[in-house]
Design an enzyme around this catalytic site. Structure first.
Site, PDB file in Angstrom:
ATOM      1  N   HIS A  58       0.823  -1.082   0.030  1.00  0.00           N
ATOM      2  CA  HIS A  58      -0.006  -0.008  -0.179  1.00  0.00           C
ATOM      3  C   HIS A  58       0.840   1.288  -0.169  1.00  0.00           C
ATOM      4  CE1 HIS A  58      -2.806   2.915   1.572  1.00  0.00           C
ATOM      5  NE2 HIS A  58      -3.807   2.248   1.351  1.00  0.00           N
ATOM      6  N   ASP A  85       2.572  -4.783   8.258  1.00  0.00           N
ATOM      7  CA  ASP A  85       1.482  -3.983   7.932  1.00  0.00           C
ATOM      8  C   ASP A  85       0.431  -5.014   8.132  1.00  0.00           C
ATOM      9  OD1 ASP A  85      -0.665  -2.775   7.169  1.00  0.00           O
ATOM     10  OD2 ASP A  85       0.322  -1.849   5.318  1.00  0.00           O
ATOM     11  N   GLN A 113      -4.774  -5.428   7.032  1.00  0.00           N
ATOM     12  CA  GLN A 113      -5.793  -6.231   6.337  1.00  0.00           C
ATOM     13  C   GLN A 113      -5.695  -7.615   6.962  1.00  0.00           C
ATOM     14  OE1 GLN A 113      -8.105  -5.164   4.075  1.00  0.00           O
ATOM     15  NE2 GLN A 113      -7.228  -3.024   3.707  1.00  0.00           N
ATOM     16  N   LYS A 146     -10.920  -0.838  10.191  1.00  0.00           N
ATOM     17  CA  LYS A 146     -10.967  -2.020   9.498  1.00  0.00           C
ATOM     18  C   LYS A 146     -11.248  -3.207  10.298  1.00  0.00           C
ATOM     19  CE  LYS A 146      -7.518   0.066   6.226  1.00  0.00           C
ATOM     20  NZ  LYS A 146      -8.363   0.274   5.085  1.00  0.00           N
ATOM     21  N   CYS A 175      -4.820   2.404  -3.864  1.00  0.00           N
ATOM     22  CA  CYS A 175      -3.568   2.953  -3.191  1.00  0.00           C
ATOM     23  C   CYS A 175      -2.331   1.949  -3.322  1.00  0.00           C
ATOM     24  CB  CYS A 175      -3.830   3.544  -1.364  1.00  0.00           C
ATOM     25  SG  CYS A 175      -4.893   4.642  -1.384  1.00  0.00           S
TER      26      CYS A 175
END
Length: 407
Positions: free
Chosen positions: A124, A201, A204, A227, A365
């Site tokens: 991202h 990261d 997700q 999220k 993104c």
């Protein structure tokens, strides 16, 4: 193990009951943000109705109960990701804020001219741009792990990227644009053989799969509340205490200080050293309610249900002529990204919206991914635990209607 009851889960999310353009809402943009269960909405109302006050500073009753509630979140995050200590949990504005914090603070302490940073081809923008900015400032070098046509990282090439100048590896756990679940255990193991720390990261990941930072032995892990069914404006940076203690603070202001004079400032201890200013108190407190909700259902139950739903949606989508799924890794989470021959993704998204079906179109993104596949963008249907096979069927039917109009 608790039974996953999709009807009960859906009933917990009031926005799913509404209509869009006169049609029942089919919400498939969960990779961008999730809807909120009633328990989180109630927690927001409770905060402003019964305890609204600033935290960590007041001696009065409201400040004390607000502070206690805010720190409950820190404890629940610690348990949720199995951190060793509460002080390793920094409350931030979100994933982007957390990555920027590490890039600036770790970069200031440990990265100099000619040093190297490793990221991947599927990041991202939030895990590309902060490192590019650091490279511009420091004169360091950004190296990229290549990705194959299925959306899987080339691990042999990754191992060859290391040198004695490598200072950090920063990669996504799950790709927001492809759904690929990366082999993070191997990524961390290889880096640690070179004494290089790793940032994951997990924006997700944490809402879809169990994440154990101690088992992974990861050095930094970041994610966002919105999220994972919490409000916007709150996120988490987990960092091993040894790294956080060695890093200078990100911002100056209230709460991150122990003593201030015009001659010298002494910084506060962890975690407050990195939490300057009044935080998003409401969102911070309500992140705990979202974690409670996920824990009540069970993250393993969520994963099993979503895996089944993704398999169903993948099969149905694959039956439509001209559709090409972008991202076909062996291990995927709840993302279906695709293109259709001769049709622009934006046009598909607009016609789906007219039918009450919410998807995301564009580069998500993650423009370098689109450049590698030589496409302008994709249509992305991203699933959550409250989606159903009926949602998938409505999406497929809506897509077929859209394509009949556009081809």
């Amino acid at each position: 193990m608790k039974t996953f009851d999709i009807h009960k889960v859906r009933a917990d999310f009031p926005l799913l009951k509404r209509e869009v353009n006169g049609k029942p809402l089919v919400y498939l943009d969960n990779g961008a943000t999730t809807q909120k269960p009633q328990s989180v909405i109630d927690a927001i109302i409770h905060y402003y109705s019964d305890m609204n006050s600033n935290v960590h500073r007041g001696v009065h009753y409201l400040s004390q109960i607000s502070t206690d509630a805010f720190e409950v979140t820190r404890r629940k995050v610690k348990d949720f990701i199995n951190a060793a200590e509460e002080v390793e949990v920094i409350i931030t504005k979100g994933t982007t804020d957390s990555i920027n914090l590490v890039a600036q603070c770790y970069g200031k302490a440990f990265i100099g001219e000619g040093d190297e940073i490793i990221i991947s081809a599927m990041e991202h923008h939030s895990n590309i741009v902060p490192w590019q900015m650091l490279c511009d400032e420091k004169g360091c070098v950004l190296k990229v792990i290549p990705m194959d046509e299925r959306g899987m990282l080339d691990m042999e090439a990754y191992a060859k990227l290391f040198s004695d100048r490598t200072k950090i590896v920063s990669v996504t756990y799950v790709s927001n644009a492809l759904g690929t679940i990366n082999p993070v255990e191997e990524i961390i193991s290889v880096a640690h053989k070179h004494d290089v720390p790793v940032l994951l990261d997990a924006a997700q990941a944490v809402q879809h799969i169990a994440v154990d930072v101690q088992k992974l032995d990861v050095d930094f892990l970041v994610f966002s509340g919105h999220k994972m069914y919490a409000p916007t404006g709150v996120g988490v940076l987990y960092g091993k205490a040894k790294w956080l203690n060695a890093m200078p603070p990100y911002q100056g202001g209230g709460d991150m200080i122990k003593d201030v004079s015009f001659e010298k400032t002494t910084y506060n201890e962890l975690p407050f050293k990195f939490e300057a200013g009044t935080p998003n108190i409401e969102a911070g407190i309500c992140l705990a309610a979202a974690i409670d909700y996920i824990n009540e259902i069970g993250i393993d139950n969520i994963k099993a249900y979503e895996d089944e739903l993704l398999a169903y949606a993948t099969a149905k989508l694959g039956e439509i002529e001209g559709v090409r799924i972008v991202g076909t890794a062996d291990k995927k989470s709840s993302v279906l990204s695709f293109v259709v021959d001769g049709v622009h993704p934006y046009d598909i998204g607009v016609i789906l919206d007219k039918q009450g079906i919410a998807v995301r179109t564009g580069h998500h993104c993650a423009q370098p991914i689109m450049d590698q596949f030589e496409i302008p963008g994709t249509v992305r249907a991203s699933l959550a635990m409250y989606n159903t096979k009926e949602d998938v069927d409505a999406f497929i039917a809506g897509l077929e209607r859209a394509l009949n109009m556009l081809r």
